[in-house]
Every structure is written in C-alpha cells, then in structure tokens.
Enzyme design. Structure first.
Site, mmCIF file in Angstrom:
data_model
loop_
_atom_site.group_PDB
_atom_site.id
_atom_site.type_symbol
_atom_site.label_atom_id
_atom_site.label_comp_id
_atom_site.label_asym_id
_atom_site.label_seq_id
_atom_site.Cartn_x
_atom_site.Cartn_y
_atom_site.Cartn_z
ATOM 1 N N LEU A 1 -18.255 4.700 -27.320
ATOM 2 C CA LEU A 1 -18.411 4.246 -28.402
ATOM 3 C C LEU A 1 -18.337 2.535 -28.197
ATOM 4 O O LEU A 1 -17.474 2.425 -27.359
ATOM 5 C CB LEU A 1 -17.141 4.342 -29.516
ATOM 6 N N ASP B 1 -13.077 -4.322 -46.585
ATOM 7 C CA ASP B 1 -12.745 -5.125 -47.836
ATOM 8 C C ASP B 1 -11.620 -4.560 -48.402
ATOM 9 O O ASP B 1 -11.474 -3.512 -48.495
ATOM 10 C CB ASP B 1 -13.872 -5.242 -48.615
ATOM 11 N N HIS C 1 -3.743 -7.412 -44.239
ATOM 12 C CA HIS C 1 -4.658 -7.430 -43.103
ATOM 13 C C HIS C 1 -4.015 -6.834 -41.675
ATOM 14 O O HIS C 1 -4.741 -6.275 -41.025
ATOM 15 C CB HIS C 1 -4.608 -9.127 -42.741
HETATM 16 C C1 V0D Z 1 -9.917 -12.424 -36.090
HETATM 17 C C2 V0D Z 1 -10.563 -11.421 -37.371
HETATM 18 C C3 V0D Z 1 -9.829 -9.963 -37.116
HETATM 19 C C4 V0D Z 1 -9.481 -9.605 -38.382
HETATM 20 C C5 V0D Z 1 -8.843 -8.386 -38.353
HETATM 21 N N1 V0D Z 1 -8.238 -7.864 -39.687
HETATM 22 C C6 V0D Z 1 -8.390 -8.628 -40.887
HETATM 23 C C7 V0D Z 1 -9.231 -8.244 -41.756
HETATM 24 C C8 V0D Z 1 -10.221 -6.853 -41.813
HETATM 25 C C9 V0D Z 1 -9.418 -5.889 -41.736
HETATM 26 C C10 V0D Z 1 -8.884 -5.349 -40.345
HETATM 27 C C11 V0D Z 1 -7.632 -6.360 -39.821
HETATM 28 N N2 V0D Z 1 -8.753 -7.689 -37.401
HETATM 29 N N3 V0D Z 1 -8.183 -6.362 -37.076
HETATM 30 C C12 V0D Z 1 -8.809 -6.094 -35.600
HETATM 31 C C13 V0D Z 1 -9.338 -7.193 -35.224
HETATM 32 C C14 V0D Z 1 -9.886 -7.422 -33.629
HETATM 33 C C15 V0D Z 1 -10.812 -8.255 -33.439
HETATM 34 C C16 V0D Z 1 -11.340 -8.127 -32.196
HETATM 35 C C17 V0D Z 1 -10.634 -7.361 -31.234
HETATM 36 F F1 V0D Z 1 -10.954 -7.458 -29.900
HETATM 37 C C18 V0D Z 1 -9.944 -6.626 -31.523
HETATM 38 C C19 V0D Z 1 -9.447 -6.411 -32.849
HETATM 39 C C20 V0D Z 1 -9.375 -8.270 -36.013
HETATM 40 N N4 V0D Z 1 -9.905 -9.079 -36.124
#
Ligand code: V0D
Length: 258
Positions: free
Chosen positions: A149, A38, A55
């Site tokens: 992991l 968050d 993000h």
């Molecule tokens: C689709 C939502 C989302 C948001 C997001 N944020 C945005 C919000 C939270 C902070 C981190 C960055 N990240 N960061 C990596 C992934 C990710 C997801 C799956 C995967 F296999 C590899 C990477 C990601 N996915």
C-alpha cells in the site's frame, strides 16, 4: 457471566469482521481510496475533552485503517490530514497537530516497514515545521522501496492552489516551447499536479456527516464514487471501511457513459 458474554461477543465480532473481509476480497477493491478524516474536534467536544484529544484519537485510527487497506490490497490510501485552510486554527492546536506525524512514525513506522507499506506526502512543504518534515521525509526514505500500500498523506494541501500552480507550470513550459496548445489534454495537465504519480481516487470517504469536498482533489475526484458517513473520524472502525468498499463494489461506474 458478563465477562464471558463480552468474550463471546468479541470473538463473534472478530469472526464477523473476518468473514466480511473475505467477502470483500472476492470482488475487485478500489485501487485508490481517499479519506477526508473529519470530526476529530466534535468527538472531543462530545466528551468534554480538548480538541487536541480528538486529533490524537484520530491518529490511532489512521494506523488501523492503513493496516486494513493494506490487507485488502488497496494500492493507494490518500488521507487528508491538514489543509491549507487549517492554518486559521488556534496556534496551540496547530502545534499539537504538527507533532502527530513524529508520534505516529515513532510508534508505527516499524510496523509499516514490516507490512511493506510505502509512505508518501503531497502538499506545500515550505510552511511545515522542520521537525514535522524531517520525520515524514525519514519515513518516505525508509519505505521508498516497499511495494505494498502507498500511504499518501495530504499535508498543507489545497486543490485550488495545486491547480493554479499547475497552470503556471504549463504556461512556463508553453513559453519555453516545451509544449504547444495541441499537446495540452487532460492527461498532460494531470502530469503537472501533485498527484502525477497516482491514479485518480476510485472512492472518496468523508466522515462526520459533512457533505462537501473542502478544497480536496477537485480535479482528481471528477469520476470518483463518494461515500459519506455521520461517524466521526475517531470512531471510524474497520467495519466502516468495509461498508464503504462494499457499497463501492455494488455500484456500476459509467464514467459518463450509459
Ligand atoms: C500534520 C497533520 C496530521 C494530522 C493528523 N491527525 C489530525 C487530523 C486528522 C485525523 C488524524 C490525526 N495526523 N495523523 C497522522 C498523521 C501523519 C502524517 C504524516 C505522516 F507521515 C505520518 C502520520 C497526521 N498528520
């Protein structure tokens, strides 16, 4: 002179970090760590940047946190990346977020494979864009035999919906005679949840100072230790993860006993 001080400080910090990692590794680490990542929007706002910049910065922190968790011997790292409630955000923000898995995997999948990390996902796939799902499923497939992991992304995940769907499945199996009411205990019910392959989180971390669960793993977190920090997710560093684990190691977990 200033440059030399910076080099000395960096060298000093890295040795302090290395020392702390070695200290942490002398005691049992939490098998399953879950993180509510968050504070990305607030991080951007503080810098007069668009929310999506937060993000994007948060995505880079996912990589460093994953690599340290893998080094510490944590078995499962579950990251709350997108909730069922997040669809209420502006379309441009959602479109940006839904491209992050591809960007992350295009850049870091080789490193995850090299470090024996297994990628998994839990959540409602049907509403995710095809391009997002394709990228994730490619990574899941390429890492399925890895034994390090387990990096589990909670995407379009909501705990109350998960519980309701589990109850519906139990009712279907009950009506079909597959299970009887005497068969239904906590262990059997847990097998109907999206997390049936994982142990419950031992440690939950939530960043940005918010102290609530936000519809995340409500059943699974029943006996977890919670560690809250005011640090915004894009500012989350290795030392913060180490602090959370050090706090966990100092606590005596009683699971309701004395
Ligand atoms: C689709 C939502 C989302 C948001 C997001 N944020 C945005 C919000 C939270 C902070 C981190 C960055 N990240 N960061 C990596 C992934 C990710 C997801 C799956 C995967 F296999 C590899 C990477 C990601 N996915």
């Amino acid at each position: 002179m200033l440059n030399k001080i910076k080099i000395w400080k960096n060298q000093n910090n890295s040795s302090t970090l290395r020392d702390k990692i070695e200290e942490i590794k002398k005691l049992p680490v939490p098998e399953h760590v879950a993180i509510i990542m968050d504070g990305n929007g607030r991080w951007a706002k503080k810098r007069a940047l668009p929310r999506v910049a937060g993000h994007h910065e948060g995505m880079k922190v996912v990589r460093k946190t994953t690599m340290l968790a893998n080094e510490l011997g944590i078995k499962t790292l579950t990251l709350y990346a997108f909730s069922t409630e997040n669809w209420k955000r502006p379309k441009n923000e959602i479109d940006f977020i839904m491209k992050l898995p591809e960007e992350f995997l295009d850049t870091f999948l080789p490193e995850l494979v090299e470090n024996n990390v297994q990628v998994k996902m839990m959540g409602y796939k049907d509403q995710l864009p095809v391009h997002t799902l394709n990228a994730i499923e490619k990574a899941i497939n390429e890492t399925k035999d890895n034994t390090g992991l387990v990096l589990n992304f909670a995407l379009n995940y909501g705990s109350r919906a998960e519980i309701i769907d589990a109850v519906k499945e139990v009712l279907i199996d009950y009506k079909s005679g597959i299970i009887d009411e005497k068969d239904l205990d906590e262990e059997t019910f847990s097998s109907y949840l999206m997390t049936s392959d994982f142990s419950d989180p031992d440690l939950l971390i939530r960043t940005s100072g918010e102290i609530r669960l936000s519809n995340f793993m409500l059943w699974q977190l029943a006996y977890s230790e919670f560690w809250f920090t005011d640090v915004l997710w894009p500012d989350f560093r290795e030392e913060h993860l180490l602090d959370a684990i050090e706090s966990f190691q100092k606590r005596q977990r009683r699971f309701g006993g004395i």
